[in-house]
Every structure is written in structure tokens, then in C-alpha cells.
Write an enzyme that holds these catalytic residues in place. Structure first.
Site, short mmCIF file in Angstrom:
data_model
loop_
_atom_site.label_atom_id
_atom_site.label_comp_id
_atom_site.label_asym_id
_atom_site.label_seq_id
_atom_site.Cartn_x
_atom_site.Cartn_y
_atom_site.Cartn_z
N TYR A 32 46.42 24.14 72.99
CA TYR A 32 47.40 24.80 74.10
C TYR A 32 49.01 25.12 73.34
CZ TYR A 32 47.80 26.27 78.72
OH TYR A 32 47.84 27.05 79.81
N GLY A 36 56.82 25.41 69.89
CA GLY A 36 56.75 24.32 68.92
C GLY A 36 55.91 24.40 68.03
N HIS A 37 54.61 24.48 68.28
CA HIS A 37 53.64 24.45 67.34
C HIS A 37 53.78 25.69 66.48
CE1 HIS A 37 51.18 22.67 70.87
NE2 HIS A 37 51.24 21.95 69.99
N GLN A 61 43.68 8.42 71.32
CA GLN A 61 45.12 8.42 71.19
C GLN A 61 45.39 8.54 72.98
OE1 GLN A 61 46.13 11.51 68.94
NE2 GLN A 61 47.90 12.24 70.33
N LYS A 152 60.26 16.52 68.13
CA LYS A 152 59.84 16.37 69.36
C LYS A 152 59.22 14.89 69.53
CE LYS A 152 58.10 16.90 73.86
NZ LYS A 152 56.88 16.60 73.75
N SER A 188 56.24 21.75 75.57
CA SER A 188 55.22 20.75 75.43
C SER A 188 53.97 21.23 76.19
CB SER A 188 55.50 19.43 76.26
OG SER A 188 54.55 18.73 76.60
P1 AMP Z 1 50.43 18.20 70.16
O1 AMP Z 1 49.80 19.31 70.06
O2 AMP Z 1 51.47 18.05 71.30
O3 AMP Z 1 49.87 16.78 69.68
O4 AMP Z 1 51.61 18.69 68.96
C1 AMP Z 1 51.40 18.95 67.70
C2 AMP Z 1 52.56 18.90 66.74
O5 AMP Z 1 53.57 19.85 67.23
C3 AMP Z 1 53.25 17.71 66.79
O6 AMP Z 1 53.59 17.30 65.40
C4 AMP Z 1 54.24 17.76 67.60
O7 AMP Z 1 55.31 16.68 67.64
C5 AMP Z 1 54.78 19.15 67.33
N1 AMP Z 1 55.40 19.76 68.55
C6 AMP Z 1 54.98 19.44 69.80
N2 AMP Z 1 56.06 20.09 70.90
C7 AMP Z 1 56.96 20.52 69.79
C8 AMP Z 1 58.40 21.08 70.03
N3 AMP Z 1 58.68 21.46 71.34
N4 AMP Z 1 59.01 21.37 69.24
C9 AMP Z 1 58.61 21.11 67.85
N5 AMP Z 1 57.18 20.45 67.33
C10 AMP Z 1 56.78 20.09 68.44
#
Ligand code: AMP
Length: 289
Positions: A32, A36-37, A61, A152, A188
Site C-alpha cells: 500500500y 515514504g516507501h 508482527q 518513521k 502511513s
Molecule cells: P511499512 O510498509 O509500513 O512496513 O513500511 C515499510 C518501510 O517504509 C519501513 O522501513 C518504514 O519505516 C518506512 N516508512 C513508512 N512510512 C514512512 C514515511 N512516512 N517516511 C519514510 N519511511 C517510511
């Protein structure tokens, strides 16, 4: 862009990369995708020769009763966004392939995982052993030169750094700044759950962290924390925690410390649990985001 589904395909890729001397970057995600990703993918694209993104909503998790079954998913959209951002290989396995019958191993980092998110009153330490186990599997199977994570999830980044060092993983762990919406809300995948009203109110989380930074520079950390918590309360948000910690160890921060302090928050907004953080240098007004 290649899409791999099986751990065995990843092992073939690893062997090939080793033969070719390819410099590999890994970006683990639960999909999704948002900006950020994409910032992690872009860094990997700039720094490495082959960008691998994993897309796996890791069931281990999530606590029972958390949002695993409703976690937002859109594989097609993720594939398109990833390809556009420069991903070479997506690894999107099924839970059964990642955790086949008989799977019995957990990788656990102690101490760091027992506070903040790992506090039993929050998500509990089981959350992080889920994270460290899946990240270990990915680091072993992809064998990247660099693995990218976001600030984050500051505690997750700290835990993964510790694990990589303790277990002699070869990869360099790169932590990149939080990408935010225009009003400061940290991007997020879970923001998709927010109603328009909750979405507006959620911006108070970042406003509260900035308030803490400002008041800390003027009047010290304790006053800063009080001001930040008050800012949240004024928005009708009651945090699970709003704490100052030493980055790296996550020990409680000394209020008199002149070193950089991590202020981390978790707060439900209309039932959606959001986290954010800021790094504050108490004696300076500049923050590191
Ligand atoms: P997730 O898909 O939420 O597990 O996030 C995957 C990676 O993206 C993890 O390393 C998170 O820390 C990073 N991430 C998520 N949200 C952000 C954001 N707003 N800015 C930078 N990195 C992010």
C-alpha cells in the site's frame, strides 16, 4: 520489473547477483505504497545497482485483534508505483511460503523491544520478534549490500540496526527521514483508515512533537514534554505513550541531557493507532527529521 513469489526464486537471484558482483539494495515493505516507501526506493535506486522491494504483510508482527485482516492491500497499484520508482525485482510471497508447516524459529532482540511499542501495554515485545524474524529471513535470502528503513518507525530502525550488528549481517542498514503530508502528518498506509475528521485531527501529532521541540529549546525537556502532551490533549487525542528516549539505547532520556533525544509517540485517533517521532537537540533549535 520481475515479480518473484517463492523463496527459492530469491535464492537463485542471490546466487546470480553474487556471480555478477551486483550491488543490491533491499526495501522491505508491507505494501500500500506511499511517498515514504518511494523515498526509500529512490535512495536504493541512486545508491545500488539492483533494487529489490519486498511486499509482504507479515502476520507474525500483528497481535491478535490488530488490523491484519483489514490491512490495506492493492498489489496491482503497488506493482505500478514500484516499477515507476525504479524497482527491479519485487518479492511478494504468500504467508505459507514464508512460514511453511513446521516453521519454528524466532529472532529476538532483547531490551530495546520491551519499551515504547514493545511495552506490554502497547503492542508488546512479540511485535518486534515478528519484525526481526522476517527481516532476518529477507536479509539472508536477498543478501543485500544496503537495506533501507524509515525513521518513521524509529524504534524498529533501532532494533534492526542492533540485530544486524549483533548477528553479523553484512548489509549496511540505512535509515531515511520521515516523509510527511503537507500538514505534517507522517505518511502511513494506516492513514487510509482515517475519516476526514480524524485525518484533520491526526495532524496534531506532528504539531505536538514540534511544540515539544520548541518548548524544550526554551525551557528544557520536561516542560517540552508537558507542552507536547497538552497539545495532543487539546485535540482530544490521548497517547499510549509520549516519551523522551536516548536514541540507540531507548533508555529514558535524562531531562538535563544536552545530547540528541528521541521523542516518540503512539496515539489512537478514532480507533486508528498512529506513531511518530522527532529527534531533538535540546540546546539547539534545529531538529533532525
Ligand atoms: P511499512 O510498509 O509500513 O512496513 O513500511 C515499510 C518501510 O517504509 C519501513 O522501513 C518504514 O519505516 C518506512 N516508512 C513508512 N512510512 C514512512 C514515511 N512516512 N517516511 C519514510 N519511511 C517510511
Amino acid at each position: 520489473m520481475r515479480i518473484l513469489r517463492k523463496p527459492s526464486e530469491l535464492l537463485e537471484l542471490r546466487e546470480q547477483n553474487r556471480r555478477d558482483g551486483t550491488v543490491v539494495g533491499l526495501v522491505p515493505t508491507m505494501g500500500y505504497l506511499h511517498e515514504g516507501h518511494l523515498s526509500l526506493i529512490k535512495a536504493a535506486r541512486a545508491e545500488t545497482g539492483l533494487v529489490v522491494m519486498s511486499l509482504f504483510v507479515n502476520p507474525t508482527q500483528f497481535r491478535p485483534g490488530e488490523d491484519l485482516s483489514v490491512y490495506p492491500r492493492d498489489e496491482e497499484r503497488d506493482f505500478q508505483m514500484a516499477e515507476k520508482a525504479g524497482v527491479d525485482v519485487i518479492y511478494a510471497p504468500s504467508p505459507d511460503d514464508v512460514y511453511p508447516d513446521g516453521f519454528a524459529t524466532r529472532v529476538e532482540v532483547t531490551g530495546l523491544t520491551e519499551v515504547l511499542e514493545g511495552d506490554p501495554a502497547s503492542r508488546g515485545p512479540g511485535h518486534f520478534s515478528g519484525v526481526t524474524t522476517i527481516v532476518s529471513k529477507l536479509l539472508n535470502a536477498v543478501d543485500p549490500d544496503v537495506a533501507y528503513f524509515g525513521q518513521k518507525d524509529a524504534q524498529q530502525a533501532t532494533v534492526i540496526r542492533r540485530m544486524a550488528e549483533d548477528l553479523d549481517f553484512r548489509a549496511r542498514i540505512s535509515i531515511l527521514p520521515t516523509v510527511r503530508e503537507r500538514d505534517g502528518l507522517a505518511m502511513s498506509s494506516r492513514n487510509a483508515y482515517l475519516s476526514p475528521e480524524a485525518r484533520e485531527r491526526a495532524a496534531s501529532i506532528w504539531a505536538a512533537l514540534l511544540e515539544t521541540e520548541k518548548v524544550t529549546a526554551e525551557s528544557g525537556l520536561e516542560a517540552g514534554l508537558v507542552a507536547g502532551r497538552a497539545r495532543l490533549e487539546a485535540a482530544g487525542i490521548e497517547p499510549e505513550y509520549f516519551d523522551a528516549r536516548v536514541p540507540g539505547t531507548l533508555d529514558p532520556a535524562d531531562p538535563e541531557s544536552e545530547e540528541t533525544v528521541l521523542v516518540a509517540v503512539a496515539a489512537p485517533v478514532d480507533g486508528t493507532r498512529l506513531i511518530d517521532n522527532i529527534l531533538i537537540e535540546p540546546r539547539k533549535t534545529r531538529s533532525i527529521r
